[in-house]
Design a protein around this motif. Structure first.
Motif, PDB file in Angstrom:
ATOM      1  N   VAL A   1       0.834  -1.207   0.000  1.00 16.73           N
ATOM      2  CA  VAL A   1       0.000   0.000   0.000  1.00 16.73           C
ATOM      3  C   VAL A   1       0.871   1.259   0.000  1.00 16.73           C
ATOM      4  N   LEU A   2       1.894   1.267   0.820  1.00 10.40           N
ATOM      5  CA  LEU A   2       2.789   2.428   0.884  1.00 10.40           C
ATOM      6  C   LEU A   2       3.513   2.635  -0.441  1.00 10.40           C
ATOM      7  N   LEU A   3       3.967   1.577  -1.053  1.00  6.33           N
ATOM      8  CA  LEU A   3       4.683   1.684  -2.329  1.00  6.33           C
ATOM      9  C   LEU A   3       3.793   2.224  -3.439  1.00  6.33           C
ATOM     10  N   ILE A   4       2.577   1.712  -3.516  1.00  9.86           N
ATOM     11  CA  ILE A   4       1.696   2.151  -4.597  1.00  9.86           C
ATOM     12  C   ILE A   4       1.213   3.579  -4.373  1.00  9.86           C
ATOM     13  N   GLN A   5       1.201   3.988  -3.107  1.00  9.69           N
ATOM     14  CA  GLN A   5       0.866   5.383  -2.798  1.00  9.69           C
ATOM     15  C   GLN A   5       1.949   6.316  -3.335  1.00  9.69           C
TER      16      GLN A   5
ATOM     17  N   ASN B   1       4.945   2.537 -10.677  1.00  8.71           N
ATOM     18  CA  ASN B   1       6.128   1.932 -11.300  1.00  8.71           C
ATOM     19  C   ASN B   1       7.117   1.433 -10.243  1.00  8.71           C
ATOM     20  N   LEU B   2       7.236   2.186  -9.147  1.00  4.62           N
ATOM     21  CA  LEU B   2       8.090   1.740  -8.047  1.00  4.62           C
ATOM     22  C   LEU B   2       7.535   0.446  -7.453  1.00  4.62           C
ATOM     23  N   TYR B   3       6.213   0.398  -7.277  1.00  2.00           N
ATOM     24  CA  TYR B   3       5.583  -0.821  -6.763  1.00  2.00           C
ATOM     25  C   TYR B   3       5.893  -2.011  -7.674  1.00  2.00           C
ATOM     26  N   LYS B   4       5.750  -1.823  -8.991  1.00  2.00           N
ATOM     27  CA  LYS B   4       6.006  -2.917  -9.940  1.00  2.00           C
ATOM     28  C   LYS B   4       7.455  -3.393  -9.863  1.00  2.00           C
ATOM     29  N   TYR B   5       8.364  -2.449  -9.731  1.00  2.00           N
ATOM     30  CA  TYR B   5       9.791  -2.806  -9.660  1.00  2.00           C
ATOM     31  C   TYR B   5      10.068  -3.656  -8.416  1.00  2.00           C
TER      32      TYR B   5
END
Length: 320
Positions: A302-306, A310-314
């Motif tokens: 949740v924090l990453l996608i916030q 693209n960071l979440y996908k990586y």
């Protein structure tokens, strides 16, 4: 012919590469009072020939040739129609079970006097076996507590397999045909009808992750069924158990993360759907972060996608 105590239903579609391992594990069960209902769902490989070979060796095998592929839900529903046993269990044709799988599920069901029992499973990936949950003893749960554990992925899952059911639980309940993730639509209903569930701590089912399975094959729009099935389940559960609202929300967010992970390579074709799911996750981020029962992995996602999709996908690719 006397009716068997337990019917084992195996849906089969183009499984000839691993079908023998599955069938060997079933016919060699320590619990002998069984029938083995093999539903060939229009296979175009050698699956049907293998089934005929095993049927000649073991009279407990009942072979149903559906001729035309209609999907696993239809195959399971057909298997239930043919079942003569007092209890039913499912085994997928690309998986296999431990020799005492049936004996164990049956024993804990009788010990706790329930209409349904479940056990832990192993995940087999590239030949390596890993037990998914570490639980120390057998126990009994109410349907509400069992569903709560399912929603948080806490030792209970939605799979049709690794469970033993009193056949009467399927009265007026069918797997939804033409849908993926069909077990999400049904398992919680069976928990509710059972009222109490016997839970085993031993891993007796072996779930094998293979290339080109529903989970691992490339994304197509049918995989969006996961969100639909989960949201339908959520609405039903909240109407019956309003106090599970937080747990239901966690499962809805989890379903969207799972679908986003499947869609990682096809962003441009499904940008509207991706945006919709990301907005849903962001809308409820504080609910997820504040829920002490939500796994840390979910909160980190949740924090990453916030921060950035693209960071979440990586990070997901590295984690995977």
């Amino acid at each position: 012919m006397n009716s068997p105590e337990i019917s084992i239903i195996i849906p089969i579609y183009n499984a000839d590469k691993y079908l023998r391992q599955c069938l060997d594990s079933v016919v060699n069960q320590t619990f002998k009072d069984i029938e083995i209902i093999c539903i060939d769902d229009g296979s175009s490989d050698n699956s049907l020939q293998i089934l005929k070979e095993y049927r000649q060796k073991d009279e407990r095998i009942i072979l149903v040739d559906l001729k035309q592929n209609k999907g696993i839900s239809n195959a399971r529903n057909e298997g239930i129609k043919f079942a003569r046993g007092n209890y039913i269990t499912f085994v997928d044709s690309d998986d296999y079970i431990e020799p005492d799988y049936i004996e164990y599920l049956y024993s804990i069901l009788k010990t706790f006097n329930c209409k349904m029992s479940v056990c832990i499973h192993n995940v087999i990936k590239k030949g390596k076996k890993k037990k998914v949950f570490d639980i120390k003893a057998d126990y009994k749960l109410s349907s509400q507590e069992c569903i709560k554990r399912l929603l948080y992925n806490d030792g209970i899952d939605t799979s049709a397999w690794a469970k033993l059911y009193d056949k009467t639980l399927f009265d007026n309940i069918k797997y939804p045909e033409g849908k993926l993730f069909e077990d999400i639509a049904i398992t919680y209903k069976l928990f509710i009808k059972s009222k109490e569930i016997a839970c085993g701590h031993l891993a007796k089912y072996n779930y094998v992750i293979r290339e080109n399975s529903i989970v691992t094959k490339n994304f197509d729009k049918s995989k969006l069924d996961l969100v639909e099935m989960t949201d339908n389940m959520a609405a039903d559960i909240v109407s019956l158990f309003p106090n599970l609202k937080k747990a239901v929300l966690r499962r809805r967010v989890y379903a969207r993360f799972s679908t986003l992970n499947q869609m990682a390579k096809v962003d441009k074709k499904n940008s509207d759907k991706i945006k919709e799911m990301i907005n849903f996750i962001k809308k409820y981020k504080w609910n997820i972060l504040a829920d002490s029962n939500v796994p840390l992995r979910d909160k980190f996602a949740v924090l990453l996608i916030q921060i950035n999709y693209n960071l979440y996908k990586y990070v997901w690719r590295k984690f995977k």
